[in-house]
Motif scaffolding. Structure first.
Motif, short mmCIF file in Angstrom:
data_model
loop_
_atom_site.label_atom_id
_atom_site.label_comp_id
_atom_site.label_asym_id
_atom_site.label_seq_id
_atom_site.Cartn_x
_atom_site.Cartn_y
_atom_site.Cartn_z
N HIS A 108 -89.27 -39.94 53.23
CA HIS A 108 -89.11 -38.99 54.34
C HIS A 108 -89.76 -37.68 53.88
O HIS A 108 -89.63 -37.30 52.71
N GLU A 109 -90.41 -36.99 54.79
CA GLU A 109 -91.10 -35.74 54.40
C GLU A 109 -90.14 -34.68 53.90
O GLU A 109 -90.53 -33.75 53.21
N ARG A 110 -88.87 -34.80 54.21
CA ARG A 110 -87.87 -33.81 53.77
C ARG A 110 -87.61 -33.88 52.26
O ARG A 110 -87.14 -32.94 51.67
N PHE A 111 -87.93 -35.03 51.65
CA PHE A 111 -87.73 -35.19 50.21
C PHE A 111 -88.96 -34.71 49.46
O PHE A 111 -90.09 -35.03 49.83
N GLY A 112 -88.75 -33.99 48.37
CA GLY A 112 -89.87 -33.57 47.53
C GLY A 112 -90.58 -34.76 46.92
O GLY A 112 -91.79 -34.82 46.85
N VAL A 113 -89.82 -35.73 46.47
CA VAL A 113 -90.35 -37.00 45.96
C VAL A 113 -89.56 -38.10 46.66
O VAL A 113 -88.42 -37.88 47.09
N PRO A 114 -90.15 -39.29 46.80
CA PRO A 114 -89.39 -40.37 47.44
C PRO A 114 -88.10 -40.64 46.68
O PRO A 114 -88.07 -40.63 45.45
N GLU A 115 -87.06 -40.83 47.41
CA GLU A 115 -85.76 -41.17 46.84
C GLU A 115 -85.80 -42.64 46.45
O GLU A 115 -86.29 -43.47 47.20
N GLY A 116 -85.29 -42.99 45.30
CA GLY A 116 -85.29 -44.40 44.94
C GLY A 116 -84.65 -44.67 43.60
O GLY A 116 -84.28 -43.76 42.86
N GLY A 117 -84.54 -45.96 43.31
CA GLY A 117 -83.97 -46.40 42.06
C GLY A 117 -83.06 -47.59 42.27
O GLY A 117 -83.30 -48.42 43.14
N GLY A 118 -82.02 -47.65 41.50
CA GLY A 118 -81.02 -48.70 41.63
C GLY A 118 -79.68 -48.06 41.93
O GLY A 118 -79.36 -47.00 41.40
N SER A 119 -78.90 -48.67 42.79
CA SER A 119 -77.59 -48.13 43.13
C SER A 119 -76.77 -49.19 43.83
O SER A 119 -77.28 -49.92 44.68
N THR A 120 -75.51 -49.26 43.49
CA THR A 120 -74.63 -50.19 44.19
C THR A 120 -74.22 -49.66 45.56
O THR A 120 -73.54 -50.35 46.31
N GLU A 121 -74.63 -48.44 45.89
CA GLU A 121 -74.31 -47.87 47.20
C GLU A 121 -75.36 -48.17 48.25
O GLU A 121 -75.26 -47.71 49.39
N HIS A 122 -76.38 -48.94 47.89
CA HIS A 122 -77.40 -49.43 48.82
C HIS A 122 -77.23 -50.94 48.86
O HIS A 122 -77.45 -51.62 47.84
N VAL A 123 -76.80 -51.48 50.00
CA VAL A 123 -76.43 -52.89 50.06
C VAL A 123 -77.20 -53.65 51.13
O VAL A 123 -77.70 -53.06 52.11
N PHE A 124 -77.31 -54.95 50.91
CA PHE A 124 -77.87 -55.89 51.86
C PHE A 124 -76.78 -56.93 52.11
O PHE A 124 -76.32 -57.60 51.17
N GLU A 125 -76.35 -57.05 53.36
CA GLU A 125 -75.35 -58.03 53.75
C GLU A 125 -76.08 -59.12 54.51
O GLU A 125 -76.46 -58.94 55.66
N ALA A 126 -76.32 -60.25 53.83
CA ALA A 126 -77.15 -61.31 54.38
C ALA A 126 -76.42 -62.12 55.44
O ALA A 126 -75.28 -62.51 55.27
N LYS A 127 -77.13 -62.35 56.52
CA LYS A 127 -76.72 -63.35 57.52
C LYS A 127 -77.54 -64.60 57.25
O LYS A 127 -77.02 -65.71 57.26
N THR A 128 -78.85 -64.41 57.00
CA THR A 128 -79.77 -65.47 56.59
C THR A 128 -80.64 -64.92 55.48
O THR A 128 -81.19 -63.82 55.61
N PHE A 129 -80.78 -65.67 54.40
CA PHE A 129 -81.64 -65.28 53.30
C PHE A 129 -82.03 -66.57 52.58
O PHE A 129 -81.45 -66.93 51.56
N ASP A 130 -83.00 -67.28 53.16
CA ASP A 130 -83.33 -68.62 52.71
C ASP A 130 -84.76 -68.78 52.18
O ASP A 130 -85.24 -69.89 52.02
N GLY A 131 -85.44 -67.67 51.93
CA GLY A 131 -86.82 -67.74 51.45
C GLY A 131 -87.83 -67.73 52.57
O GLY A 131 -89.00 -67.44 52.34
N LYS A 132 -87.40 -68.04 53.79
CA LYS A 132 -88.29 -68.02 54.96
C LYS A 132 -87.94 -66.89 55.92
O LYS A 132 -88.80 -66.33 56.56
N THR A 133 -86.65 -66.59 56.00
CA THR A 133 -86.15 -65.56 56.92
C THR A 133 -85.14 -64.68 56.19
O THR A 133 -84.33 -65.18 55.42
N ALA A 134 -85.23 -63.40 56.47
CA ALA A 134 -84.21 -62.45 56.02
C ALA A 134 -83.58 -61.86 57.27
O ALA A 134 -84.28 -61.39 58.16
N ALA A 135 -82.27 -61.92 57.33
CA ALA A 135 -81.55 -61.36 58.47
C ALA A 135 -80.22 -60.83 57.96
O ALA A 135 -79.63 -61.40 57.04
N GLY A 136 -79.77 -59.76 58.56
CA GLY A 136 -78.49 -59.20 58.18
C GLY A 136 -78.43 -57.71 58.42
O GLY A 136 -78.98 -57.19 59.39
#
Length: 166
Positions: A108-136
């Protein structure tokens, strides 16, 4: 079949294929930066070699508020000028084969540098995650602060095909 009928049929087939592939992806949600919401309208997913184990595949999910040039989908640095100009805002999550977020980026242009890294506060809750489709659902579990102390959070639901590793 006449020449024009053959071309009309081929053209209709191409349109149908394009419409069908467009129908496969859906996304809704928003990124909120410094109290200002950005509606997410595009989703991309692609496989790449595993970050922690090169014998495995990770999947990168990319959510943006505008179409991303093809060369920039897999390259966050290629998106930099669009982000700095305020023309593109993105959330990227890298998901391992077990469905865990192992890396994230928020552009986002509001950030001086892109925000990133590793964090347990960024989650993916999968509905489908089978190598062909990602949904959730991809989201932050609570409001976050960028390196520059700019508050942000996101909550996005989606379904999209996963492009194979290049």
């Amino acid at each position: 079949m006449s020449g024009s009928s053959k071309w009309a049929g081929l053209f209709a087939g191409v349109l149908f294929a394009a419409a069908a592939s467009g129908a496969e992806s859906r996304v809704q949600g928003q990124l909120v930066v410094d109290g200002k919401p950005v509606r997410i309208t595009h989703v991309y997913a692609f496989a790449q070699k595993g970050f922690f184990d090169e014998k495995k595949l990770d999947v990168v999910l990319l959510f943006c508020d505008a179409a991303v040039p093809p060369a920039a989908v897999r390259d966050p640095f290629a998106r930099t000028d669009l982000v700095k100009a305020g023309k593109l805002h993105c959330v990227e999550q890298t998901i391992d084969e077990g469905g865990q977020v192992i890396n994230y980026k928020v552009q986002h242009e509001r950030f001086g540098v892109p925000e990133g890294g590793g964090s347990t506060e960024h989650v993916f809750e999968a509905k489908t995650f089978d190598g062909k489709t990602a949904a959730g659902r991809s989201r932050t579990t609570a409001p976050q602060k960028s390196y520059d102390d700019v508050p942000y959070e996101y909550d996005i639901t989606f379904s999209t095909p996963i492009e194979p590793k290049k």
